[in-house]
Design a protein around this motif. Structure first.
Motif, PDB file in Angstrom:
ATOM      1  N   SER A 181     -49.883   0.429  23.945  1.00  0.00           N
ATOM      2  CA  SER A 181     -49.889   1.152  25.238  1.00  0.00           C
ATOM      3  C   SER A 181     -50.100   2.460  25.252  1.00  0.00           C
ATOM      4  O   SER A 181     -49.834   3.347  24.210  1.00  0.00           O
TER       5      SER A 181
ATOM      6  N   THR B  29     -59.320  -4.358  26.246  1.00  0.00           N
ATOM      7  CA  THR B  29     -58.927  -5.361  27.200  1.00  0.00           C
ATOM      8  C   THR B  29     -57.424  -4.657  27.656  1.00  0.00           C
ATOM      9  O   THR B  29     -56.630  -4.641  26.797  1.00  0.00           O
ATOM     10  N   TYR B  30     -57.241  -4.512  28.934  1.00  0.00           N
ATOM     11  CA  TYR B  30     -55.864  -3.800  29.399  1.00  0.00           C
ATOM     12  C   TYR B  30     -55.189  -4.469  30.669  1.00  0.00           C
ATOM     13  O   TYR B  30     -56.052  -4.906  31.354  1.00  0.00           O
ATOM     14  N   THR B  31     -53.973  -4.093  30.788  1.00  0.00           N
ATOM     15  CA  THR B  31     -53.171  -4.063  31.989  1.00  0.00           C
ATOM     16  C   THR B  31     -52.535  -2.927  32.390  1.00  0.00           C
ATOM     17  O   THR B  31     -52.390  -2.229  31.404  1.00  0.00           O
TER      18      THR B  31
ATOM     19  N   THR C 153     -54.628  -5.907  36.580  1.00  0.00           N
ATOM     20  CA  THR C 153     -55.968  -5.775  35.793  1.00  0.00           C
ATOM     21  C   THR C 153     -56.968  -4.640  36.000  1.00  0.00           C
ATOM     22  O   THR C 153     -57.800  -4.306  35.089  1.00  0.00           O
TER      23      THR C 153
ATOM     24  N   THR D   2     -51.748  -0.954  28.858  1.00  0.00           N
ATOM     25  CA  THR D   2     -51.342  -1.829  27.821  1.00  0.00           C
ATOM     26  C   THR D   2     -52.563  -2.728  27.322  1.00  0.00           C
ATOM     27  O   THR D   2     -53.026  -3.551  28.186  1.00  0.00           O
ATOM     28  N   ASP D   3     -52.997  -2.918  25.920  1.00  0.00           N
ATOM     29  CA  ASP D   3     -54.098  -3.908  25.459  1.00  0.00           C
ATOM     30  C   ASP D   3     -53.436  -5.263  25.342  1.00  0.00           C
ATOM     31  O   ASP D   3     -52.021  -5.407  25.219  1.00  0.00           O
ATOM     32  N   SER D   4     -54.147  -6.139  24.932  1.00  0.00           N
ATOM     33  CA  SER D   4     -53.638  -7.297  24.775  1.00  0.00           C
ATOM     34  C   SER D   4     -52.712  -7.693  23.466  1.00  0.00           C
ATOM     35  O   SER D   4     -52.045  -8.511  23.222  1.00  0.00           O
ATOM     36  N   GLU D   5     -52.983  -6.594  22.562  1.00  0.00           N
ATOM     37  CA  GLU D   5     -52.189  -6.458  21.259  1.00  0.00           C
ATOM     38  C   GLU D   5     -50.847  -5.894  21.533  1.00  0.00           C
ATOM     39  O   GLU D   5     -50.125  -5.645  20.616  1.00  0.00           O
TER      40      GLU D   5
ATOM     41  N   ASN E 216     -57.795  -2.415  21.931  1.00  0.00           N
ATOM     42  CA  ASN E 216     -59.023  -3.427  21.620  1.00  0.00           C
ATOM     43  C   ASN E 216     -59.751  -3.875  22.686  1.00  0.00           C
ATOM     44  O   ASN E 216     -60.467  -4.725  22.958  1.00  0.00           O
TER      45      ASN E 216
END
Length: 570
Positions: A113, A64-66, A83, A107-110, A62
């Motif tokens: 990974s 957005t990642y960590t 981040t 890993t995204d927000s959902e 999506n």
């Protein structure tokens, strides 16, 4: 026909438009099918303890990642902000080239990974060790010089590694090699911290070179060389050991003896010479033998005299050792010596000093001083004895042809009764007496009066010791009136143990002592042996035939030699 073709083209066009998206990118169902894709950069190659930045990107999901960087130990990654993919890595300490895996996980927000792994290759940085050789030294030889028959000990214990991997063993391996000279390492263990080998016998000196290689835990090596001189027979000194130091008096014997040998079998025979540092004359006998003899010189105060033995072997090698004796001034003796001037060996007696049997009576005292001509006497006498004859008035009799009645011992100061063979004389040599005293050391029992006995020439028919003393003092033998029985020590002091036949006394000054088989003379002392009912029924006597003492019943009859006190008492 044309109708079917038109329908087919219409369907084909619809499928084509559908495959091209037709606005499907805005559909939620389409987004869930996109994976998270990760780029972690290229593989890294670092030196140990070196750091490098890490970076990467992610796509898909999506949007957005960590981020998380992962690595197997002992790699350390610093990643303060998850981040972002930016981080740094520190290469660990290694001993050999080592490969590690670095993995970036996005890993995204959902929760979907993706990951990517790169390689980190770490190379060691090694500071080389230091090789150090230390060698043992041999007494009397220069450093790194070794005679025949000794152990050479080389140690690498001082070798070190400035950057060890562990504290317990910074050097991982040792190797000793000979790089020049006669082979000395055959059969010797060469992979230990210490190298040990023995020197063999050969004629001329030669050099050997030994090399040490040390290896640290990272494979780094260092070497050190040492040159040793093996002296051979031509350079091997003889061994010299000397006897113990003694303290003697002027005139006594000073034995000097040594042992000489060599580890080099070809270096015998040996010559030797004794020298001394005494500034005046010193009687030194057998100076060119390993067993010499000196006579302690006259000194006025305790004097240390050093005797040096120098030994020379067949290869002209020399070694010296020093022996120091202390000579004390001659002292006026207060007790007599034993009369022994001969030395005993295993099967015979001899005049000369026996080096194999040191420390005998004949080596010391007045007897030895007389033998060496160092004893000054007031009178005369055999060996160390010093007697003066006295006439009936107690005056010295210098003329030996004149009669005498008493003898003065010039060492102890005691004056002794002399026996005679005159019939009817109370001093007759054959008179015997029972032991009787009514005072003094009687041990609770006065003894036996011995009435009616005919064993002596006393009036009153009482042949006992007290009656004899009383009659001699009434007459005043040699002008003295204080005669008494001698003590055990006093009577023993005139025994002459140096004689080989009875009587054991200087018969020139003590004639008519008697003949064998026994010559027992009473002392004044009772004996603790033979006690009955807590009283001493025995007294001590000394046999001038054998030189032994014993206790006898006070009722037994034995000879008596009276004494009076002189300057000293025993």
């Amino acid at each position: 026909m044309r109708t079917y073709l038109t329908i087919f083209l219409t369907i084909l066009l619809c499928l084509t438009l559908s495959a091209c998206g037709g606005g499907g990118s805005d559909s939620p169902d389409a987004a869930t099918t996109r994976p998270v894709l990760v780029n972690a950069g290229t593989d890294l190659q670092l030196l140990e303890q070196e750091s490098s930045p890490l970076s990467g990107t992610a796509s898909g999901g999506n949007g957005t990642y960590t981020y998380e960087w992962r690595a197997n130990a002992p790699v350390v990654i610093d990643h303060p902000d998850t981040t972002m993919a930016d981080a740094s890595v520190m290469a660990p300490v290694v001993t050999v080239e080592t490969s590690f895996n670095l993995t970036l996980v996005a890993t995204d927000s959902e929760g979907k990974s993706g990951s990517k792994t790169i390689s980190l290759i770490v190379n060691p940085i090694n500071e080389l060790p230091t090789a150090v050789i230390s060698a043992n030294t041999i007494e009397n030889y220069a450093p790194l010089s070794y005679p025949v028959g000794v152990d050479v000990i080389l140690s690498a214990a001082m070798s070190s590694d400035p950057d060890p991997q562990t504290e317990d063993a910074d050097i991982a391996a040792y190797l000793w090699q000979q790089v020049a000279g006669l082979n000395v390492l055959d059969g010797v263990q060469v992979d230990q911290q210490t190298l040990r080998f023995s020197t063999s016998s050969f004629l001329e000196p030669l050099d050997v070179d030994i090399m040490l290689t040390v290896t640290d835990q990272e494979g780094g090596e260092a070497t050190e060389r040492m040159s040793l001189t093996l002296l051979g027979e031509r350079g091997t000194l003889p061994h010299v050991s000397v006897s113990k130091s003694l303290s003697v008096f002027s005139g006594e014997h000073l034995p000097l003896y040594a042992e000489i040998g060599s580890d080099a079998p070809g270096n015998a025979p040996f010559t030797s010479i004794w020298q001394h540092d005494f500034t005046r004359f010193l009687n030194l006998q057998f100076a060119e033998q390993v067993r010499a003899l000196a006579i302690a010189p006259a000194v006025s105060e305790p004097t240390a005299i050093s005797f040096e033995l120098t030994a020379t072997d067949a290869k002209d090698n020399q070694m010296s050792q020093t022996l120091t004796h202390t000579v004390n001034p001659a002292q006026r003796a207060r007790i007599n010596d034993t009369g022994l001037a001969l030395y005993a060996r295993a099967s015979n007696m001899q005049v000369s000093y026996p080096f194999d049997y040191p420390g005998q009576d004949a080596q010391y005292g007045n007897d030895r001083l007389q033998t060496t001509g160092s004893l000054q006497k007031t009178g005369r006498g055999e060996n160390g004895f010093d007697f003066t004859r006295l006439n009936d008035n107690g005056d010295p009799v210098d003329d030996l042809s004149l009669p005498f009645s008493c003898v003065r011992d010039n060492i102890t100061g005691l004056v002794w009764e002399i026996k005679n063979t005159d019939a009817g004389s109370i001093h007759n040599a054959n008179s015997t007496f029972t032991w009787y005293q009514d005072e003094g050391e009687i041990g609770g029992f006065e003894g036996d009066i011995n009435a009616q006995s005919e064993s002596c020439e006393l009036s009153g028919d009482q042949c006992n010791t007290q009656a004899f003393v009383e009659q001699v003092n009434q007459a005043g033998r040699c002008g003295f009136f204080d005669w008494r029985l001698p003590t055990h020590a006093e009577l023993q002091s005139i025994l002459h143990y140096g004689k080989d036949s009875a009587p054991l006394i200087d018969t020139f000054y003590f004639p008519n002592t008697g003949s064998s088989p026994s010559l027992w003379y009473w002392t004044r002392q009772s004996s603790a042996d033979g006690v009955n009912e807590e009283i001493a029924r025995n007294a001590w006597a000394i046999d001038f035939a054998s030189g032994v003492d014993n206790f006898w019943s006070k009722s037994s009859e034995h000879r008596v030699r009276l004494v009076r006190a002189g300057r000293n008492s025993l």
